[in-house]
Scaffold this active site. Structure first.
Site, PDB file in Angstrom:
ATOM      1  N   ASN A   9       0.869  -1.182   0.000  1.00 28.02           N
ATOM      2  CA  ASN A   9       0.000   0.000   0.000  1.00 28.02           C
ATOM      3  C   ASN A   9       0.905   1.229   0.000  1.00 28.02           C
ATOM      4  O   ASN A   9       1.489   1.562   1.024  1.00 28.02           O
ATOM      5  CB  ASN A   9      -0.887  -0.035   1.256  1.00 28.02           C
ATOM      6  N   HIS A  95      -9.479   0.853   4.613  1.00 24.60           N
ATOM      7  CA  HIS A  95      -8.210   1.048   5.341  1.00 24.60           C
ATOM      8  C   HIS A  95      -8.478   1.957   6.542  1.00 24.60           C
ATOM      9  O   HIS A  95      -9.289   2.882   6.467  1.00 24.60           O
ATOM     10  CB  HIS A  95      -7.164   1.668   4.406  1.00 24.60           C
ATOM     11  N   GLY A 173       2.284   2.059  10.663  1.00 26.41           N
ATOM     12  CA  GLY A 173       3.188   3.200  10.524  1.00 26.41           C
ATOM     13  C   GLY A 173       3.888   3.591  11.814  1.00 26.41           C
ATOM     14  O   GLY A 173       4.508   4.640  11.904  1.00 26.41           O
ATOM     15  N   SER A 213       3.378  -2.396  10.235  1.00 30.17           N
ATOM     16  CA  SER A 213       4.840  -2.394  10.402  1.00 30.17           C
ATOM     17  C   SER A 213       5.495  -3.729  10.031  1.00 30.17           C
ATOM     18  O   SER A 213       6.454  -4.155  10.671  1.00 30.17           O
ATOM     19  CB  SER A 213       5.217  -1.965  11.820  1.00 30.17           C
TER      20      SER A 213
HETATM   21  C1  PEP Z   1      -0.783  -0.045   5.867  1.00 33.16           C
HETATM   22  O1  PEP Z   1      -0.804   1.097   5.480  1.00 33.16           O
HETATM   23  O2  PEP Z   1      -1.664  -0.816   5.519  1.00 33.16           O
HETATM   24  C2  PEP Z   1       0.309  -0.474   6.752  1.00 33.16           C
HETATM   25  C3  PEP Z   1       0.260  -1.658   7.299  1.00 33.16           C
HETATM   26  O3  PEP Z   1       1.333   0.422   6.952  1.00 33.16           O
HETATM   27  P1  PEP Z   1       2.768   0.114   7.647  1.00 33.16           P
HETATM   28  O4  PEP Z   1       3.289  -1.148   7.026  1.00 33.16           O
HETATM   29  O5  PEP Z   1       3.601   1.315   7.304  1.00 33.16           O
HETATM   30  O6  PEP Z   1       2.519  -0.032   9.092  1.00 33.16           O
END
Ligand code: PEP
Length: 248
Positions: A9, A95, A173, A213
């Site tokens: 994503n 999301h 994030g 993450s």
């Molecule tokens: C996401 O945006 O779906 C996500 C999981 O972001 P990150 O991997 O940066 O935590």
């Protein structure tokens, strides 16, 4: 046997030029892994050139959102047939950033899921709890509700094409990943809900991703869990590291 699916994503990152550069970097690095479905979800403006640039490769393209109406006076929105005609196979729906910043409700997400299927798009349906909800001990109740509403009126033959992404909001994030045990616990509960709705045979076919993450260092342990069939990756999907996740 469920095929592992790793989707990136990109969120609101990468201009068309930058998108092409990233695709060209990643293309050879993910080419070998034919047992993993690889999906890139760039911003709308990049979709058509991403489809073009990945033709003949093992990479599929998805949108990050779409609206649930067919056409009309909805300034700034993108219709399902536009996403389809651009060449997308997948669309991320619900999301947590869309829920939190753009007021998307479970009911809206259900309308989008139904529309996606009408247009032959496979939805990646995101569910997950905030830290406060986890501390209140309502994670599984909440996720159950999110799934039941998102899949309302979706027949089993369509549901098998959907992907559920379990994304704890507190892990997105933030660099804080759910442990593989925590993630598996909720993904197993999700499969149980799917089983209640559709029966075991269908529930066993639906893929469940973990997101929050995910990185090159934790992907293998997470994806090894029995109910985790891959990942939805944000930050790490913008770098060559994404290939390490695909090749976990
Ligand atoms: C996401 O945006 O779906 C996500 C999981 O972001 P990150 O991997 O940066 O935590």
């Amino acid at each position: 046997m469920r095929k592992t699916i790793v989707a990136g994503n990109w969120k609101m990152n990468k201009t068309p030029k930058e998108a092409l550069e990233l695709i060209e970097t990643l293309k050879p690095l993910v080419a070998e892994r034919d047992d993993v479905e690889v999906v890139f979800c760039p911003p709308f403006i990049d979709l058509m050139l991403a489809v073009e640039a990945t033709k003949g490769t093992n990479i599929k393209i998805g949108a990050q959102n779409m609206y649930y109406e067919e056409s009309g006076a909805y300034t700034g929105e993108v219709a399902p047939n536009m996403v389809k005609e651009a060449g997308c196979e997948y669309v991320i729906l619900g999301h947590s950033e869309r829920r939190a910043y753009f007021g998307e409700t479970d009911e809206m997400i259900n309308k989008k899921v139904l529309k996606a299927f009408e247009h032959d798009l496979k939805p990646i349906i995101c569910v997950g709890e905030t830290l406060e909800q986890r501390e209140q001990g309502i994670t599984e109740d909440l996720v159950r509700l999110q799934i039941k509403i998102a899949l309302k009126d979706v027949p089993a033959e369509k549901a098998v094409l959907a992907v559920i992404a379990y994304e704890p909001v507190w892990a997105i994030g933030t660099g804080k990943t759910a442990t593989s045990v925590q993630a598996e616990e909720v993904c197993a509960a999700i499969r149980k809900v799917l089983c209640e709705i559709y029966g075991e045979e269908t529930a066993e076919k639906i893929r469940i991703q973990y997101g929050g993450s995910v990185n090159a260092g934790n992907a293998a342990e997470l994806f090894a869990m029995p109910n985790i069939d891959g990942g939805l990756v944000g930050g790490a999907s913008l770098k060559a590291d994404f290939a390490k996740i695909v090749n976990y």
